[in-house]
Enzyme design. Sequence first.
Site, PDB file in Angstrom:
ATOM      1  N   LYS A  11      48.156  66.697  33.154  1.00 50.00           N
ATOM      2  CA  LYS A  11      48.454  65.387  32.576  1.00 50.00           C
ATOM      3  C   LYS A  11      48.209  65.361  31.049  1.00 50.00           C
ATOM      4  O   LYS A  11      47.472  66.199  30.518  1.00 50.00           O
ATOM      5  CB  LYS A  11      47.627  64.318  33.301  1.00 50.00           C
ATOM      6  N   TYR A  51      56.785  58.460  39.925  1.00 50.40           N
ATOM      7  CA  TYR A  51      55.737  57.704  40.619  1.00 50.40           C
ATOM      8  C   TYR A  51      56.283  56.456  41.319  1.00 50.40           C
ATOM      9  O   TYR A  51      55.530  55.510  41.551  1.00 50.40           O
ATOM     10  CB  TYR A  51      54.642  57.323  39.620  1.00 50.40           C
ATOM     11  N   PHE A  59      48.097  49.653  39.329  1.00 49.35           N
ATOM     12  CA  PHE A  59      47.888  50.641  38.267  1.00 49.35           C
ATOM     13  C   PHE A  59      49.181  51.294  37.788  1.00 49.35           C
ATOM     14  O   PHE A  59      49.158  52.140  36.895  1.00 49.35           O
ATOM     15  CB  PHE A  59      46.901  51.725  38.734  1.00 49.35           C
ATOM     16  N   ARG A  87      45.105  71.032  46.872  1.00 53.42           N
ATOM     17  CA  ARG A  87      44.307  69.801  46.932  1.00 53.42           C
ATOM     18  C   ARG A  87      42.817  70.135  47.041  1.00 53.42           C
ATOM     19  O   ARG A  87      41.970  69.432  46.497  1.00 53.42           O
ATOM     20  CB  ARG A  87      44.781  68.907  48.067  1.00 53.42           C
ATOM     21  N   THR A  93      41.347  62.266  44.202  1.00 52.14           N
ATOM     22  CA  THR A  93      41.958  61.580  43.052  1.00 52.14           C
ATOM     23  C   THR A  93      40.948  61.185  41.971  1.00 52.14           C
ATOM     24  O   THR A  93      41.207  61.339  40.782  1.00 52.14           O
ATOM     25  CB  THR A  93      42.707  60.308  43.535  1.00 52.14           C
ATOM     26  N   ARG A 104      39.489  68.635  39.028  1.00 49.72           N
ATOM     27  CA  ARG A 104      39.384  67.242  38.552  1.00 49.72           C
ATOM     28  C   ARG A 104      37.965  66.905  38.096  1.00 49.72           C
ATOM     29  O   ARG A 104      37.781  66.127  37.155  1.00 49.72           O
ATOM     30  CB  ARG A 104      39.870  66.280  39.636  1.00 49.72           C
ATOM     31  N   ASN A 114      43.151  61.988  35.541  1.00 55.54           N
ATOM     32  CA  ASN A 114      42.400  62.892  36.428  1.00 55.54           C
ATOM     33  C   ASN A 114      42.867  64.342  36.292  1.00 55.54           C
ATOM     34  O   ASN A 114      42.855  65.106  37.255  1.00 55.54           O
ATOM     35  CB  ASN A 114      42.480  62.392  37.883  1.00 55.54           C
ATOM     36  N   HIS A 117      48.033  66.418  38.599  1.00 54.59           N
ATOM     37  CA  HIS A 117      48.664  65.900  39.811  1.00 54.59           C
ATOM     38  C   HIS A 117      48.879  67.062  40.764  1.00 54.59           C
ATOM     39  O   HIS A 117      49.132  68.189  40.332  1.00 54.59           O
ATOM     40  CB  HIS A 117      50.027  65.271  39.464  1.00 54.59           C
ATOM     41  N   GLU A 128      59.297  66.756  44.717  1.00 54.67           N
ATOM     42  CA  GLU A 128      58.760  66.794  43.344  1.00 54.67           C
ATOM     43  C   GLU A 128      59.186  68.063  42.601  1.00 54.67           C
ATOM     44  O   GLU A 128      59.425  68.027  41.395  1.00 54.67           O
ATOM     45  CB  GLU A 128      57.242  66.674  43.395  1.00 54.67           C
TER      46      GLU A 128
HETATM   47  P1  CMP Z   1      48.251  61.614  40.985  1.00 53.78           P
HETATM   48  O1  CMP Z   1      47.830  62.739  41.852  1.00 53.78           O
HETATM   49  O2  CMP Z   1      49.035  61.934  39.776  1.00 53.78           O
HETATM   50  O3  CMP Z   1      49.097  60.596  41.892  1.00 53.78           O
HETATM   51  C1  CMP Z   1      49.147  59.212  41.622  1.00 53.78           C
HETATM   52  C2  CMP Z   1      48.230  58.802  40.519  1.00 53.78           C
HETATM   53  O4  CMP Z   1      47.952  57.442  40.444  1.00 53.78           O
HETATM   54  C3  CMP Z   1      46.888  59.452  40.743  1.00 53.78           C
HETATM   55  O5  CMP Z   1      46.956  60.831  40.533  1.00 53.78           O
HETATM   56  C4  CMP Z   1      46.013  58.662  39.794  1.00 53.78           C
HETATM   57  O6  CMP Z   1      46.073  59.170  38.465  1.00 53.78           O
HETATM   58  C5  CMP Z   1      46.682  57.310  39.844  1.00 53.78           C
HETATM   59  N1  CMP Z   1      45.881  56.400  40.667  1.00 53.78           N
HETATM   60  C6  CMP Z   1      45.700  56.440  41.989  1.00 53.78           C
HETATM   61  N2  CMP Z   1      44.891  55.441  42.389  1.00 53.78           N
HETATM   62  C7  CMP Z   1      44.555  54.779  41.273  1.00 53.78           C
HETATM   63  C8  CMP Z   1      43.743  53.653  41.015  1.00 53.78           C
HETATM   64  N3  CMP Z   1      43.101  53.009  42.011  1.00 53.78           N
HETATM   65  N4  CMP Z   1      43.636  53.242  39.744  1.00 53.78           N
HETATM   66  C9  CMP Z   1      44.281  53.868  38.742  1.00 53.78           C
HETATM   67  N5  CMP Z   1      45.072  54.948  38.929  1.00 53.78           N
HETATM   68  C10 CMP Z   1      45.200  55.397  40.177  1.00 53.78           C
END
Ligand code: CMP
Length: 141
Positions: A11, A51, A59, A87, A93, A104, A114, A117, A128
């Site tokens: 990211k 997304y 968010f 993962r 996450t 992460r 984070n 992805h 994807e």
């Molecule tokens: P990612 O794996 O890129 O997939 C979706 C993204 O949404 C996730 O990582 C986070 O960066 C973001 N995300 C998921 N849940 C939340 C949350 N509760 N608040 C803010 N961002 C979120």
Amino acid sequence: MTGNITLTMIKPLAVKQGFAGPILARINDAGFRIIAMKYMRLSEAQAKAFYDVHRERPFYQDLVKSMTSGPIVAAILEKENAVEAYRALIGPTDPAKAPEGSIRRQFGVSIEANAVHGSDSDENAIIESNFFFSQLERFID
Ligand code: CMP
């Protein structure tokens, strides 16, 4: 090959902080093979499309904003059970809940920033991967 690929993005904040190299080294050391990779900045439309499943979430706008704030590294990673294995390597996450030694935990600063992805299913790994890469851009032997 279903089950053997996953899609990752490093990211924008992690790239900005100089972590693209260290994260790629972790990926390499964990036995993933990079079969496609690009360094690019997502447009707002591209981030929204990627997304799209989260479009109703509170968010979503902030996520799109942060994902378009600078360049990302996108890559297709190959390994047996790639989605699950990746993962496990990156952790959950929220970096605060990610175990010591996970990507992460090491490189993430918040749930939104984070660091990386990772695809959450084999089906999404294919969707994807197709979002970022044509067949011609993949090195498969
Ligand atoms: P990612 O794996 O890129 O997939 C979706 C993204 O949404 C996730 O990582 C986070 O960066 C973001 N995300 C998921 N849940 C939340 C949350 N509760 N608040 C803010 N961002 C979120």
